[in-house]
Structure formats: structure tokens, C-alpha cells
Motif scaffolding. Structure first.
Motif, PDB file in Angstrom:
ATOM      1  N   ASN A 287      15.338  53.815 -10.006  1.00 21.60           N
ATOM      2  CA  ASN A 287      16.304  53.147 -10.251  1.00 21.60           C
ATOM      3  C   ASN A 287      16.421  51.629  -9.238  1.00 21.60           C
TER       4      ASN A 287
ATOM      5  N   TRP B 227      15.658  56.827 -19.123  1.00 18.50           N
ATOM      6  CA  TRP B 227      14.285  57.019 -18.351  1.00 18.50           C
ATOM      7  C   TRP B 227      12.989  57.617 -18.480  1.00 18.50           C
ATOM      8  N   ASP B 298      13.403  52.278 -16.678  1.00 20.60           N
ATOM      9  CA  ASP B 298      14.776  52.553 -16.189  1.00 20.60           C
ATOM     10  C   ASP B 298      14.881  51.404 -17.996  1.00 20.60           C
TER      11      ASP B 298
END
Lengths: 421, 421
Positions: A287, B227, B298
Motif C-alpha cells: 500500500n 487488494w 491495491d
């Protein structure tokens, strides 16, 4: 009745395929892995055992063995003209850490099989013949790669070579002495003068021959190589709060550069190659937008002009991709091997031999480096490729068909005889 | 003369910017790093010291302190109506391993500054006020992230939370007990009933406000997240001998997928986000075509329909890139957070407060998760963003301007008063 000084040779002469295969399998037992491969790293105990085995075979075939100061081993079969420069063949018997049975080993044992075949038929050649195995072609334990042939061709000083150390600090010189292969002969010297010709038989290590369903590749040259390290620098940032337009995404920019490497290589068909084999992103967290990416570029081509075009196209494309991605890019060239064109006489001999044997063939280029590439700098040189399964080598599953290996050895036999008779 | 039961409030009321800044700097000394950041991982000795400091400030400001069974800490200021549900604010004081001074800490200390300001002016509110810090928002030492607020909102059972272990095997329950923050209060229970409203002030952690040169972001919601783990499988092969057309280059296919992730996110402007933060190639050697590449995706968006579109577009694009590259691709979804829309009353209160203060503002969405996202499931919730330097957080160089931090605290003050008076 006395045999004539130089025996006429017919194209009916053939090597013994079963004996060649048996020797390949025997040698593959030294350093054999549980998955069917071979681990015989240069100058290890396994390499010593492999060398001792081949030297024993050389001597049994009547070859006179010399070892030079970097551990290259030469087996010489006398000719009828002791003043004639020898015709040589060879390759290497060291392997990758997870290597196969054929890479290198085939070239050495095909040469031995040529000698055994001539012995079987009582054939003497005018020029002497030599079968050679070169020290540390793979470069897995010690760098540089193609160490022995490079020293023989005068590219590396013997002292430099002997000082090279492995990861444990053991040097080539120490290890040569330990395994009994630090010879007396000065590097690059050959009785009777430098070789009249050098041939090397090798598995292709690529998929071209298998894809074309042909047993013989006439190798016209070897691709030059230019390797680069690339660093793309952006700004790492949270994947969530950072809108697409405000990113400095080093991996997105790198992805576009990887695509460009492919495009640049395709534009240089059929000989252009472009590969990104290594990539590393930072911080490499799912992330976080990557702030830095390092990757490698491996460009190959048959002409220096082509490599120069690829270099220029890469710099232009990478600058554009970096600018589009609001990143910076740094490019460092780390390695360069010039393209190699094999000697036309040797290439013709390989092609003629395959024709005489009615073996389907095509001209190919070597994408990888080989001892023959360095030999080509000091003697007329040619190479013979045979297919390997799925084009795979440097792998325990490396495989080749007995009939292809025999075909290549027969081509080697006729090509060597053309120069040695 | 007695103070009225509920004091009228004017928009002239202001927090004390110097006091807020001084408390931020004081708290930042606990776990301070040599590079100007903070390392105060959840439930470590540094976290204990930080908690003790904030609790001491809470008590000095007259707040009644409670600790719940997962270590969330609540400081309560009584209202004139003891039956009224409280109006709350808060955030977290744990940090990333290389964290900054403001992420989380600002929300807690802005809440404390609101209380101190009301104390300064002798203002009593009808509803009680609470300032909260939630356990382990960052998730660096223990997963899941936003642990304390998630437990408070009923998403995680307290027993589940207490059994979570760090890499050394130490559990949340043990560490809470060790540092003295394993409280008695059942998770999710609030005296007088669940909060009437919850506000959280936070640095933006992105570049939008700075780019627009605005001090206040009115946060209307938080992006949902999906994700994925992706595996691209080709065939590793020698970079030299393998012509471009016969390759199964997993990294080239992955590069095209990374480009597709970017394209898919751009098509969902302004709220779509697509990031590949992690990548790993095998064998990752400069002269070997990569046979396998693993990477993460993501995706974020403000609406579930948008996330669904992104998912479908990704699957189509990845299948195409894999086919073009003669590779296979496997996609596994690993995490999903639904999009969050904050309560319109709370969003309006933040917007009105900024207007009353003549602070330039814009509506923004949160790209990252926050404790407020979980609170939004159990109480009307809103957030206030202030700019941070270069949009950077989770980094020792995280920085924010004192005047922006003060502006956000003033908005928090007025927004809380609107609900509590």
C-alpha cells in the motif's frame, strides 16, 4: 602393408553414438544431483574428479595431455606433419550450481568421440588434433566467466586469473594447486603454433532449432552484449491518499521502460534481444507507491551498429517514460561484449559437413557467450549447435536427444577432418 | 453570579495554537528518532510512556479516564445533562516504525486542546465530551490495523484481539497487562449510551490540500479498498539464446499489467486509485528471462460499483496481457474494505465550522483507513483534514504547519460544540 601417411577420408565415416552417450552419462554421475542435473562448480572436488575422468579417457584414447598455468587441459593427437598447426575442438566441464549434463560436457566429449572414431578406423591426419577443456566457463564460482579461454586468448593475464577469489576467499591459483591442475605450460602457447582452426559443438541453449525441427545449427556468429543498471527515482507515498495525477510512481515508470526494452529489441529483429531479468522496488510494500525501482537491461545484437541504435533508443524512451511519470532515471552501462563473427572458412566447413551428412540445418547465431567466442580472436573458429529440449539449459532438467548429439559430433568430425587432413 | 447551565458559544472562541504545538512537540519526544521522526509502536515501552503522558494531560484538564478491555483510553468531560450521549473526538498515538509527529497524535491532542480551551473560558456543554485514543491504529506490530476502533465498533471480538501476537509471539493481551492498559470496561460500551457524534482531525497524508493551497479538507467519506495478490507464470530462459518471439517473459507481461492498473484507475477519476506497491521476480538474474513474477494490486474507489468495475477491467486486461506474453496469470483477492460515507450532519458541521471561521476549504475523501471509518458504523461521524508537507506521512520527515494544525483544531472545536451545546 603400411598405412599411407595421411589416410583418405570418406563421408561414410561416422562416430559411435552409443559410446558418446555412455561417456556423457558417465561424466554426469560426477556431481549428479537428485533431480537429474549436475553440480560441478569450477575447481571444486567434483571438478577435480570430472577432470581426472576426462584426462583418463584422453590418455586411453592415446592423447598426450598438457595443462596450462590457468588449468586449461589439452589432449593432443599427433599428425603426420609434426610442424603443422593443430586443429582443435573443446568446451568446458564445469557446470552451473543447478546445471545439466550437456552444457559444455557435450563439446568436450564430442571431441573425444571424434578421436576415438579416428582411432577405430586407424585414420591419421596430417595436422595434429587437440581436444581441450577450458577452466571455469560458467563463472558461477569465480568471475570473470569464460575465464580459461579468455586467458588463452590473451584477454586476461594469468596472474589476474589466479588471484580471483570465490565468496569464501579461496583463489583460483590455490584451488588449481589443491586439485592438481596448476600446469606449467604458459597460457596461449600451442606446440607447432596457434590452431589452424577451432570448432566447438554445443547444445543451443535456446529454442530456435527445436522450434524449426532441425538437428543442426550452423553458428555464424555470437551476439554482442551490453548490460545496464537502471535506477528510477520517484517519491514513495501512500497508495490511498495520493491521487493518480499527483504521483511519482517509480514502478509505473519502470513498467513503461520494460515495455520499451521489448519494443526496441523487436525493432532489431531477428537478432535483437532485450531483457529485463532483475527488478527491485522500494519500499516494496503493497500500500505504498514505490519511490525507487532498480532494474537491469540486457541488450544483444549481431552488429555493433545495432547495439548502438538500441542504446540510443533506450535512452530516449527511458527519459520520456521518466518525464511522463514525474520521475528521474539513471542509466549505467556495466558490461560490454562485442559481437563476434565466426571465420567464414570454419562456418563453411560446418555447413558443408552437415550437407554431406544429409542433416537438415539452418544458420543460427549464438545469443550466449562461449569459449569459442574468445578463441575466435586468436584462431579461425566455428561452432555447431544441436537442439536441447524446450531450449532449456543452466537447469537440472536440461536435456538433449542422443540422435541430435550424434549428428553434431558427426558434423564436428567432418569439419575437423576438412582442416586437418 | 452562577454560570448558566449551558454557556452560549460565539464563533470568536479559539483554541490556543502555541499550547497545541507545544503538546505535539512534547509527545513527539517519546520515541523520538535521530532523524526527527517518532517510533512508538503499539503496546511497547514507548507507547506506555506516551499513554501515561496523555493520560496525565487528560487528568490535568479535568477529564475522567476510562480504559477498556482492549486498551482504548477515554477521557470524559461531564456535560450539564448527565443523560445525554457524549460527543467524542480522538485518534491514535501509536506510530509506524519510522513514523512522524502528527499522524494520529494530532487528532488526540487537538481534542485535548478543545477541552483545554473550553476550560479556559469556563464553558460547559450540555452533552458530555470525550477525547479518545484507540489502540494500535497503525497495525505495524500487531494485525489487524485499526484494532481498537474496530473492536469498539464490534467488528473484532475482544478475545480475538487479545490473542493477536507480534513476530516474537507476544500477544496484545499480555502486552496490555504489562504496560498497565488492560482495562475493565467492556468494549463498545459508553456511559450514557453510544456517541451522539464522533469527529476526528487528521493530517491529510496526501497532497491534495497542499496542491490546492487550502487549510481545511471537509472529509465526505473514505475510499473502499480491494487488494489482490497476482502471480504471472512464464518460463525462465537464457536472455541470449531465446529470440523475442519464443519467450514467455513473466516480467514483460507483468509490466503491461502494471500499466493496466494505472489506466483502470485513471478511468475512475477522481476517486479511483490503482497501485502496484510490491513486485518480486524469479529467478531475478540479469541474464535470465523471468519465469515468474508476483505483485500486489491495491484498488480504491468511493463507490462499490466503481470497485466492481475496476475488478472486472483488471481481470480482462490481465488475461489479455498474459495471453499476449504467452504466460499464465492467477489473481487472488486478499483484502476488502467497503467504501465509507460519513454522516451528512457531521460533514455539514465541519463545513459550517470552517465557513464560520473564514477558513478556505474543499470537500475531500480519505484514501486511507482511519479509526473514524470504523466509528462511522456505530455513531454519526465526520473528519477534518489539514495539509501535511508534500503529502508525506508514515515517514520521519512528516511535517505540518502550526497554523494549519490550529485551523483544524478550531474547526473541531466548533463542530463538537454544535453537537454538544
Amino acid at each position: 602393408m603400411n598405412a599411407p601417411a595421411s589416410t583418405p577420408v570418406t563421408t561414410e565415416l561416422r562416430i559411435n553414438p552409443e559410446r558418446l552417450w555412455a561417456s556423457l552419462m558417465d561424466l554426469a554421475r560426477i556431481g549428479a544431483t537428485s533431480r537429474g542435473g549436475v553440480r560441478r562448480l569450477a575447481l571444486t572436488e567434483e571438478d577435480r574428479q570430472g577432470r581426472d575422468q576426462v584426462v583418463q579417457w584422453f590418455r586411453a584414447a592415446g592423447l598426450e595431455v598438457r595443462v596450462d598455468e590457468v588449468g586449461n587441459v589439452f589432449g593432443r593427437r599427433a599428425g603426420t606433419d609434426p610442424q603443422a598447426p593443430a586443429v582443435a575442438t573443446g568446451s568446458h566441464i564445469d557446470t552451473q550450481p543447478s546445471g545439466g549434463k550437456f552444457d559444455g560436457n557435450y563439446g568436450v566429449l564430442a571431441g573425444l568421440e571424434v578421436v576415438r572414431t579416428l582411432n577405430d578406423h586407424g585414420i591419421r591426419t596430417r595436422a595434429p588434433l587437440e581436444v581441450v577443456f577450458w577452466t571455469n566457463e560458467e563463472g558461477s564460482r569465480f568471475t570473470p566467466v569464460m575465464m580459461g579461454s579468455g586467458a588463452f586468448a590473451g584477454l586476461f593475464a594469468p596472474d589476474f586469473i589466479r588471484e580471483r577469489a570465490d565468496l569464501e576467499g579461496k583463489t583460483v591459483g590455490e584451488e588449481l594447486a589443491r586439485i592438481g591442475y596448476r600446469g606449467a605450460q604458459p597460457c596461449g602457447q600451442v606446440p607447432g603454433g596457434m590452431y589452424a582452426a577451432y570448432f566447438e559443438a554445443h547444445i543451443e541453449q535456446g529454442p530456435v532449432l527445436e522450434d524449426a525441427d532441425l538437428p543442426i545449427g550452423v553458428v555464424t556468429g555470437a551476439l554482442g552484449q551490453q548490460w545496464y543498471d537502471v535506477v528510477v527515482t520517484g517519491q514513495d507515498a501512500h497508495a490511498g491518499p495520493t491521487p493518480m495525477a499527483l504521483r511519482h510512481d517509480a514502478l509505473l515508470a519502470a513498467a513503461r521502460m520494460i515495455e520499451a526494452v521489448n519494443r526496441i529489441a523487436l525493432a532489431e529483429a531477428p537478432h535483437g534481444r532485450g531483457t529485463v531479468g532483475f527488478i527491485q522496488a522500494a519500499p516494496n510494500s503493497r500500500n505504498v507507491i514505490p519511490g525507487q525501482v532498480k532494474f537491469s537491461v540486457d541488450f544483444r545484437n549481431l552488429a555493433q551498429a545495432g547495439l548502438d541504435r538500441m542504446d540510443a533508443a533506450m535512452r530516449e524512451a527511458f527519459a520520456l517514460a521518466a518525464a511522463q511519470g514525474q520521475c528521474e532515471v539513471g542509466i549505467t552501462q556495466v558490461t560490454k561484449y562485442k559481437p563476434c563473427v565466426f571465420h567464414p572458412d570454419c562456418v563453411d566447413s560446418v555447413r558443408s559437413a552437415a550437407r554431406a551428412l544429409n542433416l537438415p540445418q539452418m544458420d543460427v547465431v549464438s545469443g550466449a557467450g562461449h569459449d569459442a567466442v574468445y578463441l575466435n580472436g586468436v584462431a579461425p573458429t566455428g561452432m555447431i549447435f544441436v537442439p536441447c529440449k524446450d531450449g532449456i539449459s543452466h537447469n537440472e532438467i536440461e536435456d538433449a536427444k542422443p540422435e541430435h548429439l550424434a549428428a553434431g559430433a558427426n558434423v564436428l568430425l567432418l569439419a575437423m577432418l576438412e582442416h586437418a587432413r
